[in-house]
Design an enzyme around this catalytic site. Structure first.
Site, PDB file in Angstrom:
ATOM      1  CG  PHE A   3      26.549  11.833  41.837  1.00 40.98           C
ATOM      2  CD1 PHE A   3      27.373  12.338  42.831  1.00 40.98           C
ATOM      3  CD2 PHE A   3      26.322  10.465  41.806  1.00 40.98           C
ATOM      4  CE1 PHE A   3      27.954  11.513  43.774  1.00 40.98           C
ATOM      5  CE2 PHE A   3      26.894   9.628  42.737  1.00 40.98           C
ATOM      6  CZ  PHE A   3      27.713  10.152  43.728  1.00 40.98           C
ATOM      7  CG  ASN A  15      31.142  19.702  37.320  1.00 34.86           C
ATOM      8  OD1 ASN A  15      32.006  18.932  37.733  1.00 34.86           O
ATOM      9  ND2 ASN A  15      31.429  20.851  36.762  1.00 34.86           N
ATOM     10  N   GLY A  52      27.535  16.145  45.153  1.00 32.33           N
ATOM     11  CA  GLY A  52      26.442  15.203  45.292  1.00 32.33           C
ATOM     12  C   GLY A  52      25.465  15.604  46.381  1.00 32.33           C
ATOM     13  CG  ASP A  57      15.729  24.644  41.390  1.00 33.17           C
ATOM     14  OD1 ASP A  57      15.348  24.529  40.205  1.00 33.17           O
ATOM     15  OD2 ASP A  57      16.641  23.960  41.866  1.00 33.17           O
TER      16      ASP A  57
END
Length: 837
Positions: free
Chosen positions: A237, A239, A242, A368
């Site tokens: 999860f 902000n 999800g 990432d």
């Protein structure tokens, strides 16, 4: 160490070195003009944290009621603030709003608290009649505006206007775990937790007003019934939305759903989750055909939320694989085990490197790379997932998001940036203590030396890694102090760093520590000034009188809160130890007045800790009464450790027995210890560890080493079959070379203290090795020794999670201190000697 990394990241925005409240972010250039505008006569304005609060004259707000929230996009926030503030001033409605554009971006960032996200303004109608009048007017005023959905609230109409029932004024009560939480009042006057979870709820006793009935009936609509995927469980999860494991309703096969919430989950460049999700879809389509990335299966919009449907790739994350396989977490790792791990790690890193090169060959920068974004398939092949910040390889922009410890330096872009992070991953696989290196780049070289010391790696592996980091010198002056550790040098450097960090001009804290100090207060033992000052005194380092005065002032201004490590009971002990007897007795009286609110049994903030404080002050009757309360509630205690659970309870009963000679206390200690032992398990390697929050530990505060110390204290008074074997198992677990944190209660410092208290000659070399390995975490602050705190994200000087705790443990290791925690005497002879008397 209760907070998660996303929760901690909010306290990493205002300062690069220390945890700080979000309200200290430097946002002067983006302040909203509404915060300094002239107000009508009688209106008051106040700044509270990140908010500006405006209150009209003569309006008495209730303690709780239906509050209205307004959201807006980051680009439109100031205009919406002006519109709504004008509206409130005209109609004499109390309102608060975020003070700046930077505050808007912070509270809407990807890892912001989902319960508070989206809230730009809050309006406080005095009753339902005013609520019913204001809502349609606001909807009309804000028609055409957009903003992130406020997950805690019910949306009213089509504008970004939301409603929830909750407290208007700060009210708190103790939650089930004994922590103070926000509260609302039931009709019979009882304070109960105010549910601020990210879903709209209504208290059971409350009737929903007529003005909200239509909105409530519409809630949940938007086509979910046609959604062709059945969510089975969340994987993650944030902000921004999800990530879910789901099944295709048609085929029954697994898929992964990545959710994007419009205007929410902003990254460092202000890009929202939906925009990033669209980029991820486009990048994955560009990479189609590579078996090292998931295939795009679908893209859906349901009830404003966007879902990217991806191929489910079977396997574990690299993080899970490393934690399952890592040999240095076991005692005395065998050479064949470290060699086998090194072979596996080199192979899987080669797979990741090849996957990264394949992505680069398509002209894409991944951006990432970190252990949670690498899936290791059952056959050993890897896949890279989460391409939300991927971009063209030649894109000059820096990624707006990056995992701590896996961010390229500011000057690197494209392929070079990904390769730098690949090198960070190589280091992490062999020594998983990122983001420690972010604090000081010299650690990149120094920790490479640690890796080559413990793993049989190919010749040249270490020097090549150092060169790839762009470093030519691997000298780490802080680590050098631990090569041949000596007490005066270590003590003086650590103490100098602690004192250099002090900010006596601030009211909220004296020494930087864990974010918990901003909740429990900057005066406490665990995370505040009391614990640091106590550690300095125990080490023989005088603290400035100005710092003692700060502690006295802060304690007098604090709300009365009982507890040893997080309340006034512990502060009273410290003040007494520091020679402030009158202030200590004053503080103890305030602590005692709050004892009825103690709900938990443990030492940290419960009955056992309060009782130890009373024993320190010689109040045997009061201590015995707390012991009776403890015994009566023992059946409800399901935690085993020293800090929060049954081992701490047993220690308290042993101390009561030592003080009074009462056999009942000894029997109670035995009962608590037997139940604590049941919370642990013997491991195949001969170790014994204790269960805490679904994980087994050997830590002093929450694991088996703290339990072992108390078991040894019990055995000094009375025999008990099986306890010696548990102690031996705990000692075995303490021989593991790798400990992620340097902490006192949940890290290497606590292991040092526990082994010292157990007092076995054969453990002296183990203690010495642990002291030397504190060099792994040692950092420099103004030329002095300092240590990182929670999750290694920032430096900390506090007792529980920081530098003061390391100082206290080193004092014990060098036979200079009697204890590592105020009022807590873990020496076995303390109990044994009392029995002889």
């Amino acid at each position: 160490m209760d907070a998660t990394i996303p929760q901690l990241l909010a306290f990493c925005q205002a300062d690069p070195l220390f945890f700080e409240p979000p309200s200290r972010i430097p946002d002067g250039r983006s302040r909203f003009a509404a915060g300094t505008r002239p107000l009508p006569d009688g209106w008051s304005a106040a700044e509270r944290d990140l908010w500006i609060v405006l209150r009209p004259p003569g309006v008495q707000l209730p303690d709780q009621g239906w509050k209205i929230h307004v959201s807006a996009t980051a680009g439109d926030a100031e205009r919406v603030v002006d519109l709504v503030v004008d509206y409130c001033l005209e109609r004499r409605i109390a309102v608060k709003f975020l003070r700046s554009g930077a505050a808007v971006r912070l509270l809407n960032s990807k890892y912001a608290d989902r319960g508070g996200s989206g809230k730009l303004l809050a309006l406080y109608p005095v009753d339902v009649a005013e609520l019913s009048r204001v809502l349609p007017e606001l909807e009309k005023l804000l028609d055409g505006c957009a903003g992130p959905y406020v997950l805690t609230d019910l949306r009213y109409g089509g504008a970004p206007v939301y409603v929830r029932y909750g407290a208007f004024k700060p009210m708190t009560c103790l939650g089930p775990d004994g922590e103070s939480v926000y509260a609302i009042r039931t009709p019979d006057g009882e304070l109960v937790p105010d549910d601020r979870s990210p879903v709209f709820t209504v208290p059971a006793w409350l009737e929903v007003p007529e003005v909200l009935r239509e909105a409530l009936a519409r809630r949940g609509g938007g086509g979910a019934e046609q959604f062709p995927y059945q969510i089975e469980r969340p994987l993650h999860f944030s902000n921004g939305g999800g990530v879910y494991l789901a099944r295709d309703r048609g085929s029954g096969g697994y898929v992964v759903l990545s959710e994007g919430r419009p205007h929410a989950g902003l990254d460092g460049e202000g890009v929202d989750a939906v925009t990033r999700l669209g980029r991820e879809r486009d990048m994955l389509r560009r990479l189609e055909g590579l078996d090292c990335v998931p295939r795009v299966l679908d893209y859906r919009v349901i009830w404003e939320h966007h879902f990217l449907v991806e191929e489910y790739i079977e396997g574990k994350t690299l993080m899970e694989e490393v934690f399952d396989r890592y040999p240095l977490v076991g005692p005395d790792p065998a050479p064949e085990d470290t060699a086998a791990y090194a072979r596996w790690a080199i192979d899987v890193l080669a797979e990741v490197d090849q996957a990264l090169m394949a992505v680069h060959a398509r002209g894409v920068r991944y951006g990432d790379l970190h252990p949670g974004n690498v899936i290791v398939r059952p056959d050993g092949r890897v896949a890279l997932v989460d391409f939300e910040i991927a971009c063209d390889l030649g894109d000059p922009q820096r990624a707006g998001l990056a995992a701590p410890g896996f961010a390229a330096p500011a000057g690197l872009r494209g392929r070079a940036a990904d390769q730098y992070v690949m090198n960070c991953l190589r280091q992490w696989v062999f020594l998983p203590i990122s983001p420690l290196q972010d604090r000081d780049r010299v650690k990149l070289a120094a920790l490479t030396g640690v890796i080559t010391e413990h793993f049989p790696l190919p010749r040249g592996f270490g020097p090549r890694m150092v060169r790839q980091f762009g470093l030519t010198d691997g000298t780490d002056p802080t680590a050098a102090l631990f090569a041949e550790p000596g007490w005066p040098a270590l003590r003086d450097s650590i103490a100098a760093g602690i004192l250099a960090s002090a900010t006596p001009e601030r009211r909220d804290r004296l020494y930087p520590g864990d974010p918990r100090q901003f909740v429990t207060g900057g005066h406490t033992v665990a995370h505040g000034a009391a614990g640091v000052l106590w550690a300095l005194r125990a080490a023989g380092v005088p603290a400035p009188e100005e710092h003692l005065d700060w502690l006295v002032t802060a304690t007098r201004q604090a709300e009365p809160r009982a507890g040893l490590l997080d309340g006034l009971h512990g502060v009273a002990v410290v003040l007494d130890e520091l020679g402030r007897g009158e202030e200590a007795r004053e503080t103890l009286a305030r602590a005692r007045a709050a004892e009825d609110g103690l709900l938990t049994p443990g030492i940290h903030g419960g009955l056992a800790g309060a009782g130890l404080s009373l024993l320190h002050f010689g109040d045997l009757d009061g201590a015995a009464r707390l012991g009776d309360r403890l015994a009566a509630g023992l059946d409800g205690c399901d935690r085993g450790g020293l800090q929060h659970g049954l081992a701490g309870v047993a220690h308290y009963f042993l101390r009561l027995h030592a003080a009074t000679g009462g056999e009942l206390h000894l029997d109670r200690a035995l009962l608590a210890l037997r139940r604590a032992v049941e919370r642990g398990r013997m491991l195949p390697d001969g170790g014994f560890q204790l269960l805490e929050e679904n994980r087994y530990h050997a830590y002093l505060g929450t694991g088996s080493s703290g339990l072992a110390v108390v078991l040894a204290q019990y055995l000094a008074v009375r025999e008990e079959p099986g306890f010696a074997e548990v102690i031996a198992g705990a000692r075995t677990s303490c021989r593991a070379p790798f400990v992620r944190h340097p902490f006192l209660l949940m890290g290497r410092a606590g292991t040092i203290a526990a082994l010292h208290y157990l007092g076995l000659a054969e453990d002296r070399q183990v203690i010495h090795d642990h002291v030397r390995r504190l060099a792994w975490h040692a950092l420099s602050y103004r030329g002095h020794l300092a240590f990182p705190g929670n999750q290694l994200l920032r430096l900390s000087m506090d007792l529980a999670t920081g530098t003061a705790g390391v100082l206290a443990a080193l004092g014990v290791a060098f036979d200079r201190n009697a204890s590592v925690i105020p009022a807590l005497d873990l020496r076995t002879p303390a109990v044994e000697g009392a029995r002889r008397r």
